[in-house]
Scaffold this active site. Structure first.
Site, short mmCIF file in Angstrom:
data_model
loop_
_atom_site.label_atom_id
_atom_site.label_comp_id
_atom_site.label_asym_id
_atom_site.label_seq_id
_atom_site.Cartn_x
_atom_site.Cartn_y
_atom_site.Cartn_z
N ILE A 1 -7.52 7.98 -0.78
CA ILE A 1 -7.36 6.54 -0.96
C ILE A 1 -8.21 5.91 0.14
O ILE A 1 -8.13 6.30 1.30
CB ILE A 1 -5.88 6.10 -0.87
CG1 ILE A 1 -5.73 4.58 -0.91
CG2 ILE A 1 -5.20 6.63 0.36
CD1 ILE A 1 -4.27 4.13 -1.06
N SER A 2 -9.05 4.95 -0.22
CA SER A 2 -10.00 4.40 0.76
C SER A 2 -9.28 3.69 1.90
O SER A 2 -8.17 3.19 1.74
CB SER A 2 -10.94 3.41 0.08
OG SER A 2 -11.52 3.96 -1.06
N GLN A 3 -9.97 3.65 3.03
CA GLN A 3 -9.50 2.90 4.21
C GLN A 3 -9.33 1.43 3.78
O GLN A 3 -10.18 0.89 3.07
CB GLN A 3 -10.61 3.03 5.24
CG GLN A 3 -10.41 2.38 6.56
CD GLN A 3 -11.72 2.37 7.34
OE1 GLN A 3 -12.80 2.51 6.77
NE2 GLN A 3 -11.62 2.19 8.64
N PRO A 4 -8.24 0.77 4.18
CA PRO A 4 -7.99 -0.61 3.74
C PRO A 4 -9.18 -1.54 4.00
O PRO A 4 -9.53 -2.37 3.17
CB PRO A 4 -6.79 -1.05 4.57
CG PRO A 4 -6.13 0.21 5.03
CD PRO A 4 -7.16 1.28 5.05
N ARG B 1 0.82 -1.21 0.00
CA ARG B 1 0.00 0.00 0.00
C ARG B 1 0.86 1.26 0.00
O ARG B 1 0.46 2.30 -0.50
CB ARG B 1 -0.94 -0.03 1.21
CG ARG B 1 -2.10 0.97 1.12
CD ARG B 1 -3.18 0.66 2.14
NE ARG B 1 -4.40 1.41 1.90
CZ ARG B 1 -4.73 2.52 2.55
NH1 ARG B 1 -3.95 2.98 3.49
NH2 ARG B 1 -5.85 3.15 2.27
#
Ligand code: SAH
Length: 657
Positions: A61-64, A35
């Site tokens: 960037i989206s939360q994992p 990431r």
């Protein structure tokens, strides 16, 4: 240098598996994709944090966890062809590429698209094709798709996307009013003209902008209809509270009178109703139920000053007036002053000193004093490091995600260079104030313990994270235990601290995801049902707070709570002020055991980024034994002469200057 692989495995374990993602292929993909290669330069160290991060063009960037959840929901097979809308950083596309045979991804921002393409191809994902376009129209030339994943939230499900699903194909998309949160939907094309829809829960995404999405980034609709059944349930179980100054108010809490420890929370550090309610409850507990210890989230030396005052004991020569440092208003306000005056009056009538009620600070020894000293030192030595430190201290709260703070990371080396000197300063300060302290509780042994844990704390608190928080809450709990032990086997204590300390962390994201524990949890573990955890909440009004650590006190409007939050459900009950006793209402308690957003306002309040900065998921009926509600609340009034306040006249001892 961070060990990214280790961080990645830890992330998958703590943030993804523990939250219920089970698909082994998805978990393996998250363990595989680096990431850190998809975040902007300088942000790498935050790549495995449990939050979205800024990636430019106003996007994130989206939360994992969200990426994992969507990938799982899309049920991707190795032979699948997948379409993604909203390439952003390219991270989710890489995850999808680990799972599928071909990935097509569309991004409307050109710069993001080309950067993502470069990263994806650089990382060896040759079977991903990126295009700049409005993704709400899909990618007709490449349709049909086995799965379509949309990483931005629209007002409705775009028809074009549904039409580009193969039979059996899945479309995973957030839909809803964008002032609040969206629902994550899965649409499955079960037959040519038949679609099935499932609601996978509440989520928060950046807007889907396009022909079949929102008109622009700031487009707005009226709020979505809120669910009615839960508010009705709450209205049915809620016990109306009389006005706070009515003696009947305190009497409502008699049911907790036999507990060893009663923890009273607050949903902000600057709301008058929370202070006055806790004072009224505490007075009742002292008068009627034999409580003699009031232990609060404050510095020990400052509280010790008030403890001597309420016992009419002399102050040691040369001791400074209490609570003179940021955030002064937390204790230097008219509500606390009135309570302290009451306590002194009460103690005046109690001849046996051991039966008098005391006032103590639980927080890590002299925490505000130490932060002030660090800032003063850095202001002199390295003003840019001081600016970063101010921002960092503002985010010491575990529920707070502040992407803005990450942006200052580059400046951090300034602090590192000063760290040894700074910690030495803190230690000197601590030793000085300990030598001034003639409190009867602090023997030499305890002083040594305080020095040891405080020094460690100064070192780690700057860097934040679970370790800092746990050190602090453990210290608070141990101090509470010591106070109870010192007061004898039958002693009882009332604790005043923020909801984030007195709630049981195991039932919020603080505990289940971040590995943080709280005083409330430790009390439950130690005292079982002899501990009562009482949370407080509000929907709207005004609050005393600051924008940054060390900043001026301001009065800010509290935003109406967001749809589907704990607070919005309470608000929609239509009741103004109530006690919701979960131990007596199984139906409401069960209904509120699912995690939903709950608001935490600390010393710092940032309404601009409220959803991200101040809400975390919590199962409120497990987090607390009871919840006290004030629908509309007002700010505390700081004492005249406090920083930023007009007037120099010492109006009320001991807070006057
Ligand atoms: N999957 C991404 C998340 C990015 S956020 C990641 O892992 O980083 C969502 C992205 O959707 C933003 O970059 C935004 O610019 C983009 N977006 C919004 N509306 C869009 C549309 N109609 N077509 C294509 N992209 C869109």
């Amino acid at each position: 240098m961070l060990d990214y692989e280790h961080a990645r495995h830890r992330m998958v374990e703590a943030q993804i598996s523990r939250r219920g993602v089970r698909d082994e292929r998805v978990l393996a993909a998250l363990r595989q994709v680096a990431r850190e290669a998809f975040v902007d330069e300088g942000f790498e160290e935050f790549a495995y944090e449990d939050s979205p991060l800024p990636i430019g063009s106003g996007q994130t960037i989206s939360q994992p966890f969200i990426v994992a959840r969507m990938a799982e929901a899309a049920e991707i097979e190795p032979s699948d062809r997948v379409l993604e809308i909203g390439t952003g950083s390219g991270y989710a596309a890489a995850i999808l590429a680990e799972l599928a045979s071909e990935v097509f991804t569309v991004e409307r921002h050109r710069e993001l698209a080309s950067q993502a393409e470069e990263r994806l191809h650089g990382a060896g994902y040759g079977h991903v094709t990126v295009k700049v376009d409005d993704g709400t129209k899909g990618w007709p030339e490449e349709a049909p798709f086995d799965a379509i994943v949309v990483a931005a939230g629209g007002p409705s499900v775009p028809l074009s996307l549904q039409e580009q699903l193969d039979i059996g194909g899945r479309l995973v998309i957030p839909v809803g009013d964008r002032c609040g949160e969206q629902r994550l939907l899965r649409i499955t094309r079960v037959a040519a003209n038949k679609f099935e829809e499932e609601d996978l829960g509440g989520v928060l995404f950046v807007p889907l902008v396009g022909a079949e999405g929102w008109i622009d980034e700031d487009d707005r609709l009226s709020p979505r209809q809120t669910r009615k059944s839960l508010p009705e349930l709450i209205a049915g179980a809620a016990e109306d509270l009389p006005p706070i100054d009515d003696p009947a108010f305190g009497a409502k809490f008699d049911r907790f009178g036999d507990r060893r420890v009663i923890l009273l929370g607050e949903a902000s550090h600057g709301t008058s109703e929370f202070y006055r309610a806790r004072a009224a409850i505490t007075q009742r507990l002292i008068k009627r139920h034999g409580f003699t210890t009031v232990a609060v989230e404050a510095d020990w030396p400052d509280a010790a000053y008030l403890n001597r005052h309420v016992r009419s004991l002399p102050q040691p020569a040369g001791v400074s007036l209490p609570f003179q440092r940021f955030p002064q208003w937390m204790w230097r306000n008219t509500d606390v002053t009135a309570f302290i005056a009451w306590l002194r009056g009460h103690n005046d009538g109690v001849k046996d000193a051991s039966r008098q009620a005391g006032f103590y600070g639980l927080d890590l020894y002299n925490m505000s004093g130490s932060i002030a000293a660090v800032l003063a030192y850095l202001d002199k030595m390295d003003p840019s490091a001081a600016a970063v430190a101010r921002e960092r201290y503002g985010c010491l709260t575990p529920w707070q995600n502040e992407p803005a703070t990450y942006g200052r990371v580059v400046l951090r080396s300034g602090y590192r260079a000063c760290e040894v000197a700074v910690v030495r300063q803190c230690r000197d300060l601590l030793e000085r104030s300990l030598s001034e302290d003639n409190g009867d509780l602090l023997d030499a042994q305890q002083s040594a313990r305080l020095i040891a844990s405080a020094e460690k704390y100064y070192r780690v608190m700057y860097y934040g994270g679970a370790e800092t928080w746990n050190l602090r809450d453990r210290h608070m709990f141990e101090t509470l235990e010591r106070l109870l032990d010192a007061a004898g086997p039958d002693s009882k204590a009332v604790v005043w601290a923020h909801n984030s300390h007195i709630g049981d962390a195991r039932h919020t994201d603080m505990g289940s995801v971040r590995g943080e524990l709280t005083v409330g949890q430790l009390c439950r573990e130690r005292y079982g049902n002899k501990a009562a955890l009482i949370g407080f909440g509000t929907h709207s009004g005004k609050v005393a707070c600051a924008s940054d650590w060390d900043g001026e006190m301001e009065i800010k409007e509290v935003r109406p709570s967001v749809p589907d939050s704990v607070e919005r459900l309470c608000h929609d009950s239509g009741k103004r002020s109530f006690l919701l006793d979960f131990t007596r209402n199984d139906a409401v308690s069960d209904a509120l055991r699912a995690p939903r957003p709950e608001r935490f306002i600390g010393v710092i309040y940032r309404p601009e980024t409220e959803r991200l900065s101040h809400y975390i998921d919590a199962a409120v009926s497990r987090q607390f034994d009871s919840f006290v509600w004030f629908d509309k609340t007002s700010p505390i009034t700081p004492m005249a002469g406090s920083k930023g306040q007009p007037g120099k006249v010492p109006d009320t001892f001991p807070f006057g200057v």
